[in-house]
Motif scaffolding. Structure first.
Motif, PDB file in Angstrom:
ATOM      1  N   ARG A   1       0.855  -1.221   0.023  1.00 39.08           N
ATOM      2  CA  ARG A   1      -0.031  -0.011   0.063  1.00 39.08           C
ATOM      3  C   ARG A   1       0.965   1.235  -0.128  1.00 39.08           C
ATOM      4  O   ARG A   1       0.553   2.005  -0.718  1.00 39.08           O
ATOM      5  N   GLU A   2       1.960   1.177   0.887  1.00 34.25           N
ATOM      6  CA  GLU A   2       2.774   2.378   0.837  1.00 34.25           C
ATOM      7  C   GLU A   2       3.985   2.243  -0.100  1.00 34.25           C
ATOM      8  O   GLU A   2       4.573   3.159  -0.472  1.00 34.25           O
ATOM      9  N   GLY A   3       4.165   1.122  -0.685  1.00 29.19           N
ATOM     10  CA  GLY A   3       5.157   1.007  -1.827  1.00 29.19           C
ATOM     11  C   GLY A   3       6.495   1.185  -1.462  1.00 29.19           C
ATOM     12  O   GLY A   3       7.429   1.559  -1.970  1.00 29.19           O
ATOM     13  N   LYS A   4       6.894   0.741  -0.106  1.00 32.25           N
ATOM     14  CA  LYS A   4       8.135   0.656   0.490  1.00 32.25           C
ATOM     15  C   LYS A   4       8.831  -0.534   0.563  1.00 32.25           C
ATOM     16  O   LYS A   4       8.181  -1.648   0.632  1.00 32.25           O
ATOM     17  N   LEU A   5      10.266  -0.584   0.406  1.00 28.97           N
ATOM     18  CA  LEU A   5      10.883  -1.832   0.393  1.00 28.97           C
ATOM     19  C   LEU A   5      11.980  -1.904   1.737  1.00 28.97           C
ATOM     20  O   LEU A   5      12.509  -0.832   2.182  1.00 28.97           O
TER      21      LEU A   5
END
Length: 208
Positions: free
Chosen positions: A111-115
């Motif tokens: 959802r937040e597109g973080k890695l």
């Protein structure tokens, strides 16, 4: 109370989407969340992930976007994929793989597109959860992840997401409705067509 094992890896968008649908299972179901390293399953079964096949890679992401739209589930693709999910898997285990932490970590990626490779973002996540990097690197956490992988392979799990119930494996987001039917006691699973389908003799095999 029905107990099921749900095997997943945060690397999988399909696992994320199914995680958002687990609430549709019968209310008397108790879910045992078991994070596993998808790459280890692929290696064991001599398989390749969908992102490793060029045309299938594009189809996979487009299909996930469609499925998210179909189910009304927010989806933001991370900056790159695949990625190394080990920090998230270990973080999940360090927290006891509770439903709350599973949901938080899935949504952090999808959802937040973080890695986890984005050090600033991952440091912020650890701070939010009051976790130190050392807590993810303990022998106990690493061993638990290996145990989950061994349990998955012993149960015949070859991909994620997979649900194991009554020694039967339900693989993939597309099997969600099939799993729902099984948990409701649908008599089809005792029918001749279903039993016959599970016992089709091996035919010609291609050379590797």
């Amino acid at each position: 109370m029905q107990k099921i094992d749900w095997y997943f890896d945060f690397i999988s968008p399909f696992a994320y989407l199914q995680s958002e649908l687990l609430h549709t299972l019968p209310s008397d179901v108790q879910i045992n969340f078991k994070p596993v390293l998808f790459a280890a399953l692929l290696a064991h079964w001599d398989n390749r992930g969908p992102a490793e096949i060029v045309p299938k890679r594009q189809w996979t992401y487009e299909h996930c976007a469609w499925l998210a739209h179909k189910h009304g589930i927010p989806l933001t693709m991370p900056a790159q994929h695949p990625f190394n999910p080990l920090p998230l898997l270990r973080l999940c285990i360090a927290f006891g793989s509770t439903p709350e932490v599973v949901q938080r970590l899935f949504r952090w990626v999808w959802r937040e597109g973080k890695l986890p490779s984005e050090s600033d973002h991952f440091s912020q996540l650890l701070k939010e959860l009051s976790v130190t990097p050392e807590m993810l690197d303990t022998p106990e956490v690493k061993q638990q992840l290996r145990n989950h992988g061994e349990q998955a392979i012993a149960a015949g799990v070859f991909g994620v997401p997979s649900t194991v119930v009554d020694n039967r494996c339900f693989w993939g987001l597309d099997a969600t409705d099939m799993l729902q039917a099984y948990l409701r006691g649908d008599p089809f699973f005792r029918s001749e067509p279903f039993l016959r389908a599970g016992n089709v003799p091996q035919g010609v095999q291609r050379n590797k």
